[in-house]
Design a protein around this motif. Sequence first.
Motif, short mmCIF file in Angstrom:
data_model
loop_
_atom_site.label_atom_id
_atom_site.label_comp_id
_atom_site.label_asym_id
_atom_site.label_seq_id
_atom_site.Cartn_x
_atom_site.Cartn_y
_atom_site.Cartn_z
N GLN A 172 0.81 -1.21 0.00
CA GLN A 172 0.00 0.00 0.00
C GLN A 172 0.85 1.27 0.00
OE1 GLN A 172 -2.76 -0.25 3.28
NE2 GLN A 172 -3.55 -2.24 2.63
N HIS A 173 2.16 1.12 0.26
CA HIS A 173 3.05 2.28 0.26
C HIS A 173 3.53 2.62 -1.15
CE1 HIS A 173 3.27 2.53 4.64
NE2 HIS A 173 3.40 1.23 4.65
N GLY A 174 3.04 1.92 -2.17
CA GLY A 174 3.38 2.24 -3.55
C GLY A 174 4.56 1.49 -4.11
N LEU A 175 5.14 0.58 -3.35
CA LEU A 175 6.27 -0.20 -3.84
C LEU A 175 5.80 -1.48 -4.51
CD1 LEU A 175 8.72 0.11 -0.84
CD2 LEU A 175 9.25 0.78 -3.16
N GLN A 176 6.53 -1.90 -5.53
CA GLN A 176 6.27 -3.20 -6.13
C GLN A 176 6.97 -4.26 -5.28
OE1 GLN A 176 7.08 -3.46 -10.38
NE2 GLN A 176 6.92 -1.23 -10.56
N LEU A 190 11.75 1.17 3.14
CA LEU A 190 10.74 2.22 3.07
C LEU A 190 11.29 3.56 3.52
CD1 LEU A 190 7.73 2.48 2.29
CD2 LEU A 190 7.18 2.18 4.71
N ARG A 191 12.11 3.56 4.56
CA ARG A 191 12.59 4.82 5.14
C ARG A 191 13.77 5.42 4.37
NH1 ARG A 191 12.63 3.28 11.63
NH2 ARG A 191 10.37 3.39 11.96
N HIS A 192 14.64 4.56 3.85
CA HIS A 192 15.92 5.08 3.37
C HIS A 192 16.23 4.80 1.90
CE1 HIS A 192 16.63 5.69 7.62
NE2 HIS A 192 16.59 4.39 7.87
N ALA A 193 15.67 3.75 1.33
CA ALA A 193 16.20 3.26 0.05
C ALA A 193 15.72 4.06 -1.16
CB ALA A 193 15.82 1.79 -0.14
N GLN A 194 14.56 4.72 -1.06
CA GLN A 194 13.96 5.37 -2.23
C GLN A 194 13.83 4.37 -3.38
OE1 GLN A 194 16.16 8.93 -3.14
NE2 GLN A 194 15.90 9.81 -1.10
N ALA A 195 13.37 3.18 -3.04
CA ALA A 195 13.28 2.09 -4.02
C ALA A 195 11.92 2.08 -4.71
CB ALA A 195 13.51 0.75 -3.33
N VAL A 239 16.33 -13.80 1.59
CA VAL A 239 16.94 -12.64 0.92
C VAL A 239 15.88 -11.55 0.80
CG1 VAL A 239 17.95 -11.74 -1.20
CG2 VAL A 239 18.56 -14.04 -0.42
N VAL A 240 16.23 -10.33 1.19
CA VAL A 240 15.40 -9.15 0.96
C VAL A 240 16.25 -8.19 0.13
CG1 VAL A 240 14.12 -7.24 1.98
CG2 VAL A 240 14.19 -9.47 3.15
N LYS A 241 15.80 -7.90 -1.09
CA LYS A 241 16.61 -7.13 -2.03
C LYS A 241 15.79 -5.99 -2.62
CE LYS A 241 19.54 -7.81 -6.12
NZ LYS A 241 20.02 -8.80 -7.10
N ASP A 242 16.37 -4.80 -2.68
CA ASP A 242 15.67 -3.65 -3.27
C ASP A 242 16.51 -3.03 -4.38
OD1 ASP A 242 17.21 -1.13 -2.37
OD2 ASP A 242 16.93 -2.16 -0.46
N ASP A 243 15.86 -2.18 -5.18
CA ASP A 243 16.55 -1.48 -6.28
C ASP A 243 16.76 -0.01 -5.95
OD1 ASP A 243 14.00 -0.48 -6.43
OD2 ASP A 243 13.75 -0.81 -8.58
N GLY A 244 16.93 0.28 -4.67
CA GLY A 244 17.04 1.66 -4.23
C GLY A 244 18.42 2.27 -4.41
N ARG A 245 18.64 3.37 -3.69
CA ARG A 245 19.85 4.16 -3.91
C ARG A 245 21.10 3.52 -3.32
NH1 ARG A 245 19.11 9.36 0.17
NH2 ARG A 245 18.88 8.19 2.11
N GLY A 246 20.94 2.56 -2.39
CA GLY A 246 22.08 1.87 -1.82
C GLY A 246 22.96 2.79 -0.97
N GLN A 263 23.14 1.06 -6.42
CA GLN A 263 22.92 -0.32 -6.85
C GLN A 263 22.05 -1.12 -5.90
OE1 GLN A 263 26.44 -2.39 -8.23
NE2 GLN A 263 27.44 -0.47 -8.78
N GLY A 264 21.32 -0.45 -5.03
CA GLY A 264 20.40 -1.15 -4.16
C GLY A 264 21.09 -1.84 -2.99
N THR A 265 20.29 -2.55 -2.21
CA THR A 265 20.77 -3.22 -1.00
C THR A 265 20.19 -4.63 -0.94
OG1 THR A 265 20.94 -1.12 0.20
CG2 THR A 265 20.84 -3.13 1.53
#
Length: 321
Positions: free
Chosen positions: A214-218, A248-253, A270-277, A311-313
């Motif tokens: 619901q926070h808009g993330l895929q 949600l707080r830091h990655a801007q993913a 494994v929890v992987k995001d495509d955020g700012r890293g 490159q994400g985290t």
Amino acid sequence: MDCSGLAEALVGARGRQEVFRRALAALEEVGIIRCGEAYWVGEGLSLFQMQACRTTCPLVARSRPLAEEALRRGEAVKEGSFVAIPVKQGEKTLAVVALSLHEGREAPEALPSLLLLALKRPGLELAGRLLATQEEERRRVGRELHDGVGSLLTAALLTLKVAEKHPEKLPEARKRVAEALEEVRRLSRELRMPLLDDLGLKEALSRYLEEYRQHGLQVEAELDLPRLPKEKEVALFRVVQEALTNVLRHAQARRVSVRLWQEGDRLFGVVKDDGRGFDPEITPPSVGLLGMQERIQSLGGSFALRSKPGQGTEVEFGVPL
């Protein structure tokens, strides 16, 4: 390997899991092993895994059989690049370490003796850090109650005062109170986790991820989980929850994937995001990150975080079932 380096790595270790974790990390850092696992010998010569590989690798399938053989013989057992080494106190075997050696490398002869010395120094460092993590969790809930619920209720109170003279403001006051009530319910769900008690980790995570979307993330999820003892389910839920909170707080993913699966007698995640890293070498670890690491280590597992700017985290862990 210079055994003084290994000894230095074990200085200050408190608790069995911390001893094994530091020893294996030191051997890996200097290029002696690819990875390693550790077992504690319980009553009836049963092996309890204290440190597990964080990823699937050839050692995973051979680790326990080799450790059992080393325990039976009371001496090191080698199979190709794998070796299982007992840690003995007199005639009694206290523990067994299973190592995946790099080609041409051998385990230090002093390894069992150094491990024995470290294991004879019981301490409460791990328990102390866990208590500190719990205390930080209490402070976090307190801050959310103060900043979230408190602010909403204050706004509702002010709106009600205005509504005494302007009744048309009553619907706005009701809205503020409803928002505060929903925030209290959210915090209650986080603390009590009734779904986890009733339905288990898989269903609890599935529903939590639905709320997270619901926070808009895929959110991509792959959850292949058996029912586990309650303390393991709680710890694993909190680890995934904290990892997603950090996204949600830091990655801007835009996208995050969550995978948990069973392989043999292990559970991997494994929890992987495509955020700012970020650069873990220059960014101090947060209390939340340390809390995730401690929870996994308290289960005898291994924890790793990989990230690079842009490159994400990726948070990765493996625990014995």
